[in-house]
Design an enzyme around this catalytic site. Structure first.
Site, PDB file in Angstrom:
ATOM      1  N   ASN A 184      34.307  44.551  31.882  1.00 42.84           N
ATOM      2  CA  ASN A 184      35.278  44.338  31.079  1.00 42.84           C
ATOM      3  C   ASN A 184      35.061  42.704  30.757  1.00 42.84           C
ATOM      4  O   ASN A 184      35.319  41.796  31.577  1.00 42.84           O
ATOM      5  CB  ASN A 184      36.542  44.242  31.621  1.00 42.84           C
ATOM      6  CG  ASN A 184      37.820  43.830  30.681  1.00 42.84           C
ATOM      7  OD1 ASN A 184      37.407  43.187  29.573  1.00 42.84           O
ATOM      8  ND2 ASN A 184      38.996  43.881  31.185  1.00 42.84           N
ATOM      9  N   LYS A 227      36.143  40.693  28.606  1.00 36.12           N
ATOM     10  CA  LYS A 227      37.706  39.936  28.317  1.00 36.12           C
ATOM     11  C   LYS A 227      37.308  39.097  27.081  1.00 36.12           C
ATOM     12  O   LYS A 227      36.346  39.574  26.291  1.00 36.12           O
ATOM     13  CB  LYS A 227      38.253  39.215  29.448  1.00 36.12           C
ATOM     14  CG  LYS A 227      38.393  40.265  30.799  1.00 36.12           C
ATOM     15  CD  LYS A 227      39.045  39.634  32.013  1.00 36.12           C
ATOM     16  CE  LYS A 227      39.257  40.518  33.035  1.00 36.12           C
ATOM     17  NZ  LYS A 227      39.907  40.185  34.244  1.00 36.12           N
ATOM     18  N   HIS A 230      45.587  47.101  30.624  1.00 34.99           N
ATOM     19  CA  HIS A 230      45.200  46.086  31.368  1.00 34.99           C
ATOM     20  C   HIS A 230      46.506  45.060  31.711  1.00 34.99           C
ATOM     21  O   HIS A 230      47.321  44.778  31.138  1.00 34.99           O
ATOM     22  CB  HIS A 230      44.095  45.328  30.848  1.00 34.99           C
ATOM     23  CG  HIS A 230      43.359  44.355  31.913  1.00 34.99           C
ATOM     24  ND1 HIS A 230      43.754  43.249  32.105  1.00 34.99           N
ATOM     25  CD2 HIS A 230      42.196  44.774  32.469  1.00 34.99           C
ATOM     26  CE1 HIS A 230      42.916  42.810  33.137  1.00 34.99           C
ATOM     27  NE2 HIS A 230      41.939  43.483  33.418  1.00 34.99           N
ATOM     28  N   GLU A 290      46.578  42.181  32.150  1.00 34.89           N
ATOM     29  CA  GLU A 290      46.582  40.761  31.546  1.00 34.89           C
ATOM     30  C   GLU A 290      47.374  41.230  30.157  1.00 34.89           C
ATOM     31  O   GLU A 290      48.065  40.476  29.490  1.00 34.89           O
ATOM     32  CB  GLU A 290      45.222  40.277  31.094  1.00 34.89           C
ATOM     33  CG  GLU A 290      44.601  39.834  32.298  1.00 34.89           C
ATOM     34  CD  GLU A 290      43.147  39.764  32.195  1.00 34.89           C
ATOM     35  OE1 GLU A 290      42.469  39.999  31.387  1.00 34.89           O
ATOM     36  OE2 GLU A 290      42.651  39.531  33.631  1.00 34.89           O
ATOM     37  N   GLU A 336      43.617  48.631  39.386  1.00 34.40           N
ATOM     38  CA  GLU A 336      43.378  47.274  39.411  1.00 34.40           C
ATOM     39  C   GLU A 336      44.538  46.429  40.387  1.00 34.40           C
ATOM     40  O   GLU A 336      45.415  46.360  39.094  1.00 34.40           O
ATOM     41  CB  GLU A 336      43.062  46.852  37.901  1.00 34.40           C
ATOM     42  CG  GLU A 336      41.635  47.315  37.271  1.00 34.40           C
ATOM     43  CD  GLU A 336      41.155  46.540  36.416  1.00 34.40           C
ATOM     44  OE1 GLU A 336      40.051  46.049  36.494  1.00 34.40           O
ATOM     45  OE2 GLU A 336      41.925  45.900  35.275  1.00 34.40           O
ATOM     46  N   GLY A 367      40.104  38.534  39.300  1.00 33.38           N
ATOM     47  CA  GLY A 367      39.840  37.170  39.322  1.00 33.38           C
ATOM     48  C   GLY A 367      40.068  36.124  40.292  1.00 33.38           C
ATOM     49  O   GLY A 367      40.229  34.972  40.015  1.00 33.38           O
ATOM     50  N   SER A 407      37.665  41.928  41.346  1.00 34.46           N
ATOM     51  CA  SER A 407      36.707  41.348  42.124  1.00 34.46           C
ATOM     52  C   SER A 407      35.762  41.934  42.636  1.00 34.46           C
ATOM     53  O   SER A 407      35.254  41.694  43.628  1.00 34.46           O
ATOM     54  CB  SER A 407      37.692  40.144  43.120  1.00 34.46           C
ATOM     55  OG  SER A 407      38.317  39.279  42.793  1.00 34.46           O
TER      56      SER A 407
HETATM   57  P1  13P Z   1      37.498  40.521  38.053  1.00 36.08           P
HETATM   58  O1  13P Z   1      36.321  41.469  38.331  1.00 36.08           O
HETATM   59  O2  13P Z   1      37.065  39.237  37.174  1.00 36.08           O
HETATM   60  O3  13P Z   1      38.490  40.341  38.963  1.00 36.08           O
HETATM   61  O4  13P Z   1      38.334  41.176  36.705  1.00 36.08           O
HETATM   62  C1  13P Z   1      38.818  42.697  36.860  1.00 36.08           C
HETATM   63  C2  13P Z   1      39.105  42.993  35.624  1.00 36.08           C
HETATM   64  O5  13P Z   1      40.383  42.694  35.363  1.00 36.08           O
HETATM   65  C3  13P Z   1      38.599  44.251  35.072  1.00 36.08           C
HETATM   66  O6  13P Z   1      39.296  44.673  34.058  1.00 36.08           O
END
Ligand code: 13P
Length: 253
Positions: A9, A11, A98, A100, A170, A176, A216
């Protein structure tokens, strides 16, 4: 046996030039180094879907995915991208729900049910995200919350349709932050999700659905996470933006 899937992803990162370089580096590394039956998906920003898709050509191992789509069919929704548009580009996958999007754009269970329906209607495969925030984990409410997220947005689907969904667990506290769920924590939650699917749709349907772990994931922890019986691969953020690292993650699948 379920196929392993590793989705990156991206982002809201990278210029077009950087995106092209990243995709081409990973593609080269996957071709040279990665063996086995792993499906790789680059979930890139909307403007890069077509260029990256064209760059991949008819690579059987790697596809593109979108990171969101509208719940509406078409019309006066300035700035939105529809499932039909994605389909018309030949995009097979779309991330939905997601954390976010839930957190910054107020996406709730009912909206995500609509987005799931419209994505499926247009033949896209949703990668449906669920996961608990830290305070819910700390108060031991994580299993109940994740079951509810899955139930509220997906359990209106019939058995044949839910088989088309990919689920991504997740935990928000692991996204992150560099703080990964342990392999045991991931396995436990994936087993809970699969059991919940089985309670509604039967074991055979539950066993056919891929459940990815995200939060992560990196080159150092991917192998252990992906070795868990109910972890069918990963949805990877930060580590998917570095070609060598992501190739190592893929190798861990
Ligand atoms: P990270 O791998 O940066 O923690 O992000 C995970 C994520 O949100 C994948 O959609």
């Amino acid at each position: 046996m379920r196929q392993k899937i590793v989705a990156g992803n991206w982002k809201m990162n990278k210029t077009l030039e950087e995106a092209n370089i990243l995709a081409s580096e990973i593609t080269g590394m996957v071709a040279d180094e990665v063996k086995g039956d792993v499906k790789v998906i680059f979930c890139v920003p909307f403007p890069y879907l077509l260029p990256i898709k064209n760059q991949l050509g008819n690579n059987a191992r790697i596809s593109v995915g979108a990171q969101n789509c509208s719940e509406h069919e078409s019309g006066a929704y300035t700035g939105e991208t529809s499932a039909a548009m994605l389909k018309s580009l030949g995009v097979p996958y779309v991330i939905l729900g997601h954390s976010e999007r839930r957190q910054y754009f107020g996406e709730d269970a009912a909206l995500l049910a609509k987005k799931t329906d419209i994505a499926l209607k247009h033949g896209l495969t949703p990668i449906f995200c669920c996961g608990e925030p830290l305070e819910v984990r700390e108060s031991n409410g994580h299993e109940a919350l994740v079951k509810k997220q899955v139930e509220e947005s997906l359990f209106h689907l019939d058995a044949d349709t839910i088989k088309k969904i990919i689920i991504a667990y997740e935990p928000v506290w692991a996204i992150g932050t560099g703080k990964t769920a342990s392999a045991q924590q991931a396995q436990d939650m994936h087993a809970v999700i699969r059991k919940h699917l089985a309670s509604k749709y039967g074991q055979a349907v539950a066993d056919s659905i891929a459940i990815l772990y995200g939060g992560s994931v990196n080159a150092a922890n991917a192998k252990e996470l992906f070795a868990c019986p109910d972890v069918d691969g990963g949805l990877v953020g930060g580590a998917s933006l570095k070609s060598r690292e992501f190739a190592e993650v893929i190798k861990g699948a």
